[in-house]
Design a protein around this motif. Structure first.
Motif, PDB file in Angstrom:
ATOM      1  N   ARG A 602       0.824  -1.211   0.000  1.00 56.68           N
ATOM      2  CA  ARG A 602       0.000   0.000   0.000  1.00 56.68           C
ATOM      3  C   ARG A 602       0.858   1.261   0.000  1.00 56.68           C
ATOM      4  NH1 ARG A 602      -5.431  -0.776   1.613  1.00 56.68           N
ATOM      5  NH2 ARG A 602      -5.880  -2.899   2.270  1.00 56.68           N
ATOM      6  N   ASP A 603       1.905   1.268   0.836  1.00 60.64           N
ATOM      7  CA  ASP A 603       2.715   2.480   0.991  1.00 60.64           C
ATOM      8  C   ASP A 603       4.111   2.093   1.465  1.00 60.64           C
ATOM      9  OD1 ASP A 603       3.732   4.977   1.308  1.00 60.64           O
ATOM     10  OD2 ASP A 603       2.412   5.594   2.947  1.00 60.64           O
ATOM     11  N   ALA A 604       4.965   1.788   0.499  1.00 60.85           N
ATOM     12  CA  ALA A 604       6.320   1.332   0.849  1.00 60.85           C
ATOM     13  C   ALA A 604       7.129   2.425   1.535  1.00 60.85           C
ATOM     14  CB  ALA A 604       7.044   0.857  -0.412  1.00 60.85           C
ATOM     15  N   GLY A 605       6.742   3.690   1.352  1.00 57.60           N
ATOM     16  CA  GLY A 605       7.515   4.781   1.937  1.00 57.60           C
ATOM     17  C   GLY A 605       7.063   5.192   3.327  1.00 57.60           C
ATOM     18  N   ASN A 606       6.074   4.516   3.904  1.00 52.87           N
ATOM     19  CA  ASN A 606       5.591   4.916   5.220  1.00 52.87           C
ATOM     20  C   ASN A 606       6.719   4.858   6.249  1.00 52.87           C
ATOM     21  OD1 ASN A 606       4.276   4.021   8.028  1.00 52.87           O
ATOM     22  ND2 ASN A 606       2.814   5.272   6.899  1.00 52.87           N
TER      23      ASN A 606
END
Length: 620
Positions: A602-606
């Protein structure tokens, strides 16, 4: 006899026409001679329907309306009421009531309604006026008798609808317990009758809810649903009870599980779920709506927005493009063409002219602009900045100029051109005093998104210095202080926000979470987060914070319960990071890895997810 001047005759005719129309004496123009000639012989031979208007009544009505136009409402009221009593005409009684209401003379309006009731004892309309006037005058105990009579005069098939509408009459009552007593007294026979039992229980439940007893309201709603499972009233009431009575959700779900559940109830449930940030649950409900009514555009727009919140850009794009195709097809359809069944009640105002059409067109254009903005965000989530800019280029709306330019600046900033992006926002024209503040918030948000913490902090600090009582600016500045590892400044700012806005749930939560994340003053952190959750019941991020502090305190089972609840409501990567860490510590590593992989997709940069995986030395 003195002759009237042409000007006076015209004024008299105008006043007379107004008087007769207002009184309901004249209902339509007489047919033209050509039309009269075309009437069938049988109709022409029938007896005429003579008006009851004679010369004295004619001039009495005329005098009353002239007095009203001259600002003599008291005289006009007396004249009209006397005419009504003499003629026993219901339209004249109604006109007398209206004149009194126009003059804000509630007691006189009530007197006219009572006189009307005496003159027309079999009519329900004076009873309705009497009930509403007594409530407006806050004379609750006097309502029982006319309300009981109104219910008795209402046809049996219409009684449930009337009973369901009663709580609206009593919304402004200052003594809510008196209203409960009134409802229990008047509705007693209807609580036992088959056709009205469910609606009467819901009406009484609403009275209890207004009086502050949500427990009794919930109990009555449950019984009403047992009485009539197909009646939407208990489910709609349960939606209002959800913030304080979570068990009310069972009533809502039980109703919605029926094949014939009204889409309007499901959409109301979506609004409640979205307000509680339970986006996954809200999206599931909207999917049911779009499957049942795929030609309705509105739910597709909302579904697309929710899918973006859930970081599902591909699904969001499909929903939003479906919305656009339906909206554009409706706009291209011939005027008056049906566009499918309505999801909810329509406005009672008919389209009387071009203004209504223009308003509807304006709404449609606003919806399309919103869809294009969301499509730009979906493209951003996919990393396709060129497509995002193409969607933004479609929007030509002065009202959204700031929003569109801010999104374009974000795209520029993501390419590393920070100075250019800031200049784009600063150059946006200011259409209102609020625009300057909105531009500062947009600039700080853009800087935050590209991790320019110090620059964002400086923008907010400068803005807060000019507006030291602005809780929003202070809160955002506190968030940047936290990013800059300035816990003392963050706490000072958040406590200032709490002082300015004691009901600012997110300020309590942010302070409590920051303490818990640093493993400091954990009992105080738990108290702060519990306060936040009391102010915003069910908020998944606050529930996540409470779960995290319980984990820090060593209460792993309670932490798991809270974190699972938060994740089920909103499967956010940050919540997944916390839940996964507790599962990892509990030895449930397969489930933790599954959660983390899903969150990474969903959001690898979280940041929280990346920090958690790095600290635990987990390589996905």
């Amino acid at each position: 006899m003195l002759a009237l001047s042409p000007r006076w005759r015209a004024a008299t005719r105008h006043a007379l026409a107004a008087a007769l129309l207002a009184a309901g004496v004249v209902h339509a123009q007489s047919p033209a001679p050509a039309a009269q000639a075309a009437l069938p012989a049988a109709a022409a031979a029938s007896a005429p329907d003579n008006s009851a208007l004679d010369a004295p009544l004619f001039y009495q009505l005329l005098i009353g309306e002239i007095e009203l136009r001259n600002g003599e409402a008291g005289t006009a009221y007396q004249v009209m009421l006397d005419a009504a009593r003499r003629s026993r005409d219901e339209q004249l009684f109604k006109r007398a009531v209206e004149i009194a209401l126009q003059a804000r003379a509630g007691d006189q309006a009530l007197s006219a309604a009572k006189a009307w009731r005496i003159a027309a004892p079999d009519s329900a309309e004076p009873l309705r006026y009497q009930v509403q006037l007594l409530m407006a005058l806050n004379r609750v105990p006097e309502v029982a008798e006319p309300l009981r009579e109104l219910l008795a005069q209402t046809p049996v098939v219409e009684q449930p609808g009337l009973i369901s509408s009663l709580p609206r009459f009593f919304q402004r009552s200052t003594d809510r317990k008196q209203v409960v007593d009134l409802f229990e007294q008047v509705l007693a026979p209807y609580l036992e009758a088959n056709g009205t039992r469910a609606s009467a229980r819901v009406a009484l439940a609403r009275a209890w809810l207004a009086a502050g007893d949500s427990g009794k309201a919930l109990a009555l709603a449950r019984r009403a649903q047992v009485d009539d499972p197909s009646f939407p009233g208990p489910a709609l009431l349960a939606l209002e009870l959800l913030p304080t009575q979570p068990e009310a959700q069972r009533i809502v779900e039980s109703y919605l599980n029926q094949p014939k559940a009204e889409p309007a109830v499901r959409l109301a449930y979506v609004r409640v779920l979205s307000g509680a940030q339970r986006y996954a649950d809200a999206a599931r409900q909207l999917e049911i709506v779009t499957q049942a009514q795929p030609e309705q555009p509105g739910p597709w727009l909302t579904l697309g927005a929710l899918q973006l919140e859930l970081r599902q850009p591909q699904q969001a794009q499909a929903s939003l493009e479906r919305f656009i195709s339906l909206r554009q097809a409706a706009a291209a359809a011939p005027a008056g063409a049906a566009s499918g069944p309505a999801l909810g009640p329509q406005s009672s105002a008919a389209a009387d002219g071009p203004d209504d059409d223009d308003a509807q067109g304006s709404d449609a254009q606003g919806d399309l602009a919103q869809a294009w903005l969301l499509l730009a965000q979906a493209a951003e989530q996919r990393g396709d900045l060129k497509a995002a800019d193409a969607w933004l280029a479609r929007i030509d709306s002065p009202q959204r100029a700031l929003e569109v330019q801010a999104r374009r600046a974000m795209l520029v900033a993501r390419q590393g051109r920070i100075t250019e992006a800031r200049a784009m926002i600063q150059a946006i024209p200011e259409r209102s005093p609020d625009d300057a503040r909105a531009k500062l918030l947009a600039e700080s948000q853009m800087l935050r998104e590209v991790k320019q913490w110090q620059a964002a902090h400086d923008v907010l600090a400068a803005a807060a210095a000019r507006q030291p009582e602005d809780a929003t600016l202070l809160y955002e500045q506190a968030m940047m202080a936290e990013k800059l590892n300035k816990p003392a400044e963050m706490e000072q700012l958040l406590r200032r926000v709490i002082k300015l806005k004691p009901d600012h749930a997110h300020a309590y939560n942010a302070l409590g979470y920051a303490l818990a994340d640093r493993n400091q003053r954990l009992p105080e952190a738990r108290d702060l987060i519990a306060k936040a959750l009391a102010l915003a019941p069910g908020d998944p991020f606050i529930t996540d914070s409470l779960g995290w502090v319980e984990y820090r305190l060593g209460n792993r089972e309670e932490a798991l319960r809270l974190l699972r609840s938060a994740y089920n409501a909103r499967p956010d990567p940050e919540i997944a990071a916390h839940l996964g860490e507790v599962l990892w510590a509990q030895g449930e590593r397969d489930e933790a890895l599954r959660l983390w992989r899903d969150a990474q997709q969903r959001d690898a940069g979280n940041e929280v997810l990346r920090e958690t995986l790095a600290r635990l030395k987990v390589n996905l």
